[in-house]
Design a protein around this motif. Structure first.
Motif, short mmCIF file in Angstrom:
data_model
loop_
_atom_site.label_atom_id
_atom_site.label_comp_id
_atom_site.label_asym_id
_atom_site.label_seq_id
_atom_site.Cartn_x
_atom_site.Cartn_y
_atom_site.Cartn_z
N SER A 33 0.83 -1.21 0.00
CA SER A 33 0.00 0.00 0.00
C SER A 33 0.87 1.26 0.00
O SER A 33 0.55 2.24 -0.67
CB SER A 33 -0.95 0.00 1.20
N TYR A 36 2.25 1.85 -3.56
CA TYR A 36 1.26 2.48 -4.45
C TYR A 36 1.06 3.96 -4.12
O TYR A 36 0.93 4.78 -5.03
CB TYR A 36 -0.08 1.73 -4.40
N ARG A 37 1.06 4.30 -2.84
CA ARG A 37 0.91 5.71 -2.48
C ARG A 37 2.12 6.53 -2.93
O ARG A 37 1.98 7.67 -3.39
CB ARG A 37 0.67 5.86 -0.98
#
Length: 75
Positions: A33, A36-37
């Motif tokens: 996560s 992706y950020r």
């Protein structure tokens, strides 16, 4: 302030055929996560994550992290 040049990072990851966030996660151990950020420009990597990226993709952080004026960083 400093910002990651995502385009340059992606050039380095592509050389190792890591074209997805999942592939980058597997190679670096950075939470998927978070990867992706970072790739979406929603966040900047902390020093630990930046060092993991640099080691995994054999890049000099000075080539992918650039200083930006504070006025631009706020925009």
């Amino acid at each position: 302030m400093f910002r990651l040049d995502v385009a340059k990072l992606l050039e380095a990851t592509a050389k190792k055929r890591d074209t997805t966030g999942a592939a980058i996660y597997r190679r670096t151990g950075i939470a998927e996560s978070s990867v992706y950020r970072i790739l979406n420009g929603e966040t900047q990597p902390d020093l630990n994550s930046a060092m993991r990226l640099a080691e995994a993709y054999d890049i000099d952080l000075r080539t992918v992290i650039k200083r930006v004026p504070v006025e631009q960083a706020a925009a």
